[in-house]
Write a protein that holds these residues in place. Sequence first.
Motif, PDB file in Angstrom:
ATOM      1  N   ASP A 180       0.821  -1.219   0.000  1.00  0.00           N
ATOM      2  CA  ASP A 180       0.000   0.000   0.000  1.00  0.00           C
ATOM      3  C   ASP A 180       0.852   1.266   0.000  1.00  0.00           C
ATOM      4  N   GLN A 181       2.088   1.175   0.469  1.00  0.00           N
ATOM      5  CA  GLN A 181       2.972   2.333   0.459  1.00  0.00           C
ATOM      6  C   GLN A 181       3.358   2.753  -0.956  1.00  0.00           C
ATOM      7  N   LEU A 182       3.221   1.859  -1.917  1.00  0.00           N
ATOM      8  CA  LEU A 182       3.555   2.169  -3.304  1.00  0.00           C
ATOM      9  C   LEU A 182       2.319   2.507  -4.132  1.00  0.00           C
ATOM     10  N   ALA A 183       1.145   2.443  -3.537  1.00  0.00           N
ATOM     11  CA  ALA A 183      -0.100   2.638  -4.285  1.00  0.00           C
ATOM     12  C   ALA A 183      -0.161   3.990  -4.981  1.00  0.00           C
ATOM     13  N   ARG A 184       0.359   5.023  -4.390  1.00  0.00           N
ATOM     14  CA  ARG A 184       0.278   6.351  -5.009  1.00  0.00           C
ATOM     15  C   ARG A 184       1.185   6.492  -6.212  1.00  0.00           C
ATOM     16  N   TRP A 185       2.135   5.579  -6.360  1.00  0.00           N
ATOM     17  CA  TRP A 185       3.071   5.627  -7.484  1.00  0.00           C
ATOM     18  C   TRP A 185       2.654   4.731  -8.638  1.00  0.00           C
ATOM     19  N   LEU A 186       1.640   3.894  -8.432  1.00  0.00           N
ATOM     20  CA  LEU A 186       1.225   2.903  -9.422  1.00  0.00           C
ATOM     21  C   LEU A 186      -0.225   3.134  -9.838  1.00  0.00           C
ATOM     22  N   THR A 187      -0.528   2.792 -11.084  1.00  0.00           N
ATOM     23  CA  THR A 187      -1.925   2.760 -11.496  1.00  0.00           C
ATOM     24  C   THR A 187      -2.503   1.417 -11.058  1.00  0.00           C
ATOM     25  N   GLU A 188      -3.769   1.198 -11.332  1.00  0.00           N
ATOM     26  CA  GLU A 188      -4.470   0.028 -10.797  1.00  0.00           C
ATOM     27  C   GLU A 188      -3.880  -1.317 -11.250  1.00  0.00           C
ATOM     28  N   ASP A 189      -3.579  -1.470 -12.530  1.00  0.00           N
ATOM     29  CA  ASP A 189      -3.096  -2.751 -13.046  1.00  0.00           C
ATOM     30  C   ASP A 189      -1.747  -3.170 -12.436  1.00  0.00           C
ATOM     31  N   PRO A 190      -0.713  -2.324 -12.471  1.00  0.00           N
ATOM     32  CA  PRO A 190       0.537  -2.755 -11.841  1.00  0.00           C
ATOM     33  C   PRO A 190       0.402  -2.942 -10.329  1.00  0.00           C
ATOM     34  N   MET A 199       0.750  12.087 -14.656  1.00  0.00           N
ATOM     35  CA  MET A 199      -0.659  12.241 -14.299  1.00  0.00           C
ATOM     36  C   MET A 199      -0.759  13.131 -13.074  1.00  0.00           C
ATOM     37  N   ASP A 200      -1.600  14.123 -13.166  1.00  0.00           N
ATOM     38  CA  ASP A 200      -1.864  15.021 -12.045  1.00  0.00           C
ATOM     39  C   ASP A 200      -0.580  15.635 -11.474  1.00  0.00           C
ATOM     40  N   GLY A 201       0.345  15.969 -12.350  1.00  0.00           N
ATOM     41  CA  GLY A 201       1.556  16.663 -11.940  1.00  0.00           C
ATOM     42  C   GLY A 201       2.649  15.792 -11.371  1.00  0.00           C
ATOM     43  N   ARG A 202       2.548  14.462 -11.522  1.00  0.00           N
ATOM     44  CA  ARG A 202       3.605  13.575 -11.017  1.00  0.00           C
ATOM     45  C   ARG A 202       3.690  12.334 -11.887  1.00  0.00           C
ATOM     46  N   TRP A 203       4.780  11.603 -11.743  1.00  0.00           N
ATOM     47  CA  TRP A 203       4.962  10.362 -12.489  1.00  0.00           C
ATOM     48  C   TRP A 203       4.181   9.263 -11.801  1.00  0.00           C
ATOM     49  N   ARG A 204       3.540   8.381 -12.612  1.00  0.00           N
ATOM     50  CA  ARG A 204       2.909   7.166 -12.108  1.00  0.00           C
ATOM     51  C   ARG A 204       3.262   6.030 -13.033  1.00  0.00           C
ATOM     52  N   ALA A 205       3.551   4.874 -12.481  1.00  0.00           N
ATOM     53  CA  ALA A 205       3.886   3.698 -13.283  1.00  0.00           C
ATOM     54  C   ALA A 205       2.603   3.051 -13.782  1.00  0.00           C
ATOM     55  N   THR A 206       2.477   2.949 -15.101  1.00  0.00           N
ATOM     56  CA  THR A 206       1.303   2.321 -15.700  1.00  0.00           C
ATOM     57  C   THR A 206       1.592   0.887 -16.113  1.00  0.00           C
TER      58      THR A 206
END
Length: 146
Positions: free
Chosen positions: A60-70, A134-141
Amino acid sequence: MATTPSGYARAYRASDGALELSEFFAPQRTSSTALPDPEPFLRNLTRGVFEVLAGVRDVDQLARWLTEDPYRRLVTRSNLAARARSARGIPAKRPMHAILSARHSSPADGVVEAVVIVQGPARTRAVAMRLEGMDGRWRATSLAIL
């Protein structure tokens, strides 16, 4: 899209003129020029992923850095790793990995595709990622540990 006197943009659905709220609340793409250098993010996310798989960090600590699938795939892989440790009676311990290199390229504005090479005590692995602004930051898709 119409602009109100106060300057706020309003989107209308063509069929019935109702306000389309999903456009306002959905993740908004961000241009590469408005985002920070992706390399520190790549390194930190890679470390976090290996800590999750080792059982010393909560996914859960990585949830903000990842989209739903990863995120879902990492949860599944983390649960399998926890079961394997439990079956063997091996306690969770902090992984000793060294990041050898991080290479990235940008196929489109606001998109980075990267590979991070990680050396562990037993073998060297590669982590392939796709980042999107996305939303001003990097997210892993997309995230794959090879």
